[in-house]
Design a protein around this motif. Structure first.
Motif, PDB file in Angstrom:
ATOM      1  N   ASP A 144      15.318  14.102  -0.664  1.00  0.00           N
ATOM      2  CA  ASP A 144      15.353  15.433  -0.041  1.00  0.00           C
ATOM      3  C   ASP A 144      14.285  15.608   1.029  1.00  0.00           C
ATOM      4  N   VAL A 145      13.146  14.954   0.898  1.00  0.00           N
ATOM      5  CA  VAL A 145      12.109  15.003   1.938  1.00  0.00           C
ATOM      6  C   VAL A 145      12.570  14.220   3.165  1.00  0.00           C
ATOM      7  N   LEU A 146      13.154  13.060   2.944  1.00  0.00           N
ATOM      8  CA  LEU A 146      13.602  12.221   4.062  1.00  0.00           C
ATOM      9  C   LEU A 146      14.761  12.859   4.824  1.00  0.00           C
ATOM     10  N   THR A 147      15.637  13.564   4.149  1.00  0.00           N
ATOM     11  CA  THR A 147      16.752  14.194   4.858  1.00  0.00           C
ATOM     12  C   THR A 147      16.272  15.327   5.751  1.00  0.00           C
ATOM     13  N   GLN A 148      15.107  15.896   5.481  1.00  0.00           N
ATOM     14  CA  GLN A 148      14.524  16.880   6.396  1.00  0.00           C
ATOM     15  C   GLN A 148      14.135  16.217   7.717  1.00  0.00           C
TER      16      GLN A 148
ATOM     17  N   ASN B 177       0.853  -1.195   0.000  1.00  0.00           N
ATOM     18  CA  ASN B 177       0.000   0.000   0.000  1.00  0.00           C
ATOM     19  C   ASN B 177       0.890   1.247   0.000  1.00  0.00           C
ATOM     20  N   ILE B 178       1.329   1.697  -1.185  1.00  0.00           N
ATOM     21  CA  ILE B 178       2.258   2.825  -1.319  1.00  0.00           C
ATOM     22  C   ILE B 178       1.491   4.141  -1.261  1.00  0.00           C
ATOM     23  N   ILE B 179       1.968   5.034  -0.389  1.00  0.00           N
ATOM     24  CA  ILE B 179       1.406   6.383  -0.269  1.00  0.00           C
ATOM     25  C   ILE B 179       2.561   7.357  -0.459  1.00  0.00           C
ATOM     26  N   GLU B 180       2.526   8.124  -1.535  1.00  0.00           N
ATOM     27  CA  GLU B 180       3.615   9.060  -1.816  1.00  0.00           C
ATOM     28  C   GLU B 180       3.499  10.294  -0.922  1.00  0.00           C
ATOM     29  N   ILE B 181       4.632  10.689  -0.370  1.00  0.00           N
ATOM     30  CA  ILE B 181       4.732  11.863   0.494  1.00  0.00           C
ATOM     31  C   ILE B 181       5.631  12.876  -0.204  1.00  0.00           C
ATOM     32  N   HIS B 182       5.146  14.113  -0.318  1.00  0.00           N
ATOM     33  CA  HIS B 182       5.915  15.154  -0.992  1.00  0.00           C
ATOM     34  C   HIS B 182       6.316  16.278  -0.052  1.00  0.00           C
ATOM     35  N   ASP B 183       5.764  16.256   1.166  1.00  0.00           N
ATOM     36  CA  ASP B 183       5.978  17.369   2.083  1.00  0.00           C
ATOM     37  C   ASP B 183       6.356  16.827   3.463  1.00  0.00           C
ATOM     38  N   PHE B 184       7.447  17.320   4.001  1.00  0.00           N
ATOM     39  CA  PHE B 184       7.924  16.893   5.311  1.00  0.00           C
ATOM     40  C   PHE B 184       6.877  17.110   6.402  1.00  0.00           C
ATOM     41  N   SER B 185       6.025  18.101   6.255  1.00  0.00           N
ATOM     42  CA  SER B 185       5.024  18.396   7.292  1.00  0.00           C
ATOM     43  C   SER B 185       3.772  17.515   7.180  1.00  0.00           C
ATOM     44  N   ALA B 186       3.757  16.564   6.265  1.00  0.00           N
ATOM     45  CA  ALA B 186       2.594  15.674   6.107  1.00  0.00           C
ATOM     46  C   ALA B 186       2.307  14.956   7.422  1.00  0.00           C
ATOM     47  N   PRO B 187       1.049  14.915   7.859  1.00  0.00           N
ATOM     48  CA  PRO B 187       0.720  14.273   9.139  1.00  0.00           C
ATOM     49  C   PRO B 187       1.090  12.794   9.190  1.00  0.00           C
ATOM     50  N   GLU B 188       1.188  12.149   8.043  1.00  0.00           N
ATOM     51  CA  GLU B 188       1.575  10.742   8.011  1.00  0.00           C
ATOM     52  C   GLU B 188       2.990  10.534   8.549  1.00  0.00           C
ATOM     53  N   LEU B 189       3.810  11.583   8.514  1.00  0.00           N
ATOM     54  CA  LEU B 189       5.183  11.493   9.001  1.00  0.00           C
ATOM     55  C   LEU B 189       5.318  11.823  10.486  1.00  0.00           C
ATOM     56  N   ASP B 190       4.219  12.187  11.140  1.00  0.00           N
ATOM     57  CA  ASP B 190       4.296  12.583  12.558  1.00  0.00           C
ATOM     58  C   ASP B 190       5.002  11.537  13.408  1.00  0.00           C
ATOM     59  N   ILE B 191       4.620  10.282  13.274  1.00  0.00           N
ATOM     60  CA  ILE B 191       5.201   9.232  14.118  1.00  0.00           C
ATOM     61  C   ILE B 191       6.713   9.110  13.884  1.00  0.00           C
TER      62      ILE B 191
END
Length: 146
Positions: A87-91, A3-17
């Motif tokens: 570049d998103v992950l390095t943030q 189940n791939i969900i693309e993330i383009h923004d470091f502030s995406a709530p999916e990245l909170d954890i």
């Protein structure tokens, strides 16, 4: 099925954890049945899967989804797999992830003191040690002292 969900923004709530939760929030001392940890790198994640830990979600550098992360992701069922460019992950970390992969996993219940001690010859009690690097240093020091 992955189940791939693309993330383009470091502030995406999916990245909170991954980005904004503290270690104490992951430990969840008030509700240990929902305690989690984050495993980094395919090797560590595979070791945890082999030990029976339950994956909750993965964060993967996009180029690794079809590459080195694919065999691990195939074992994880339909959990969310957040894929982002480097570049998103390095943030998130300030540096490149080890092999471009993290996985949130559910902690297992702690074994009882009796189970831990039943076949032990030596026991080390490391109270309030939170940094795993310190655990290695402590054991190396104990081994040096015999």
């Amino acid at each position: 099925m992955v189940n791939i969900i693309e993330i383009h923004d470091f502030s995406a709530p999916e990245l909170d954890i991954y980005a904004r939760w503290t270690e104490n929030q992951l430990l969840n001392r008030k509700d240990p049945a929902n305690a989690m940890f984050i495993a980094e790198s395919p090797k560590v994640i595979q070791t945890a899967l082999d030990a029976g830990y339950e994956p909750i979600s993965c964060l993967v550098e996009k180029k690794h989804v079809e590459g080195q992360a694919a065999p691990i992701l195939a074992q994880c069922g339909d959990i969310p797999v957040y894929a982002a460019e480097f570049d998103v992950l390095t943030q998130l970390t300030g540096f490149g992830l080890t092999r471009g992969m993290l996985c949130v996993m559910r902690r297992k219940d702690l074994p009882s003191v009796e189970d831990v001690c039943k076949n032990a010859r030596r026991i080390a009690i490391l109270e309030d040690v939170m940094n795993p690097t310190n655990v290695g240093a402590i054991f190396r020091s104990a081994a040096a002292l015999g």
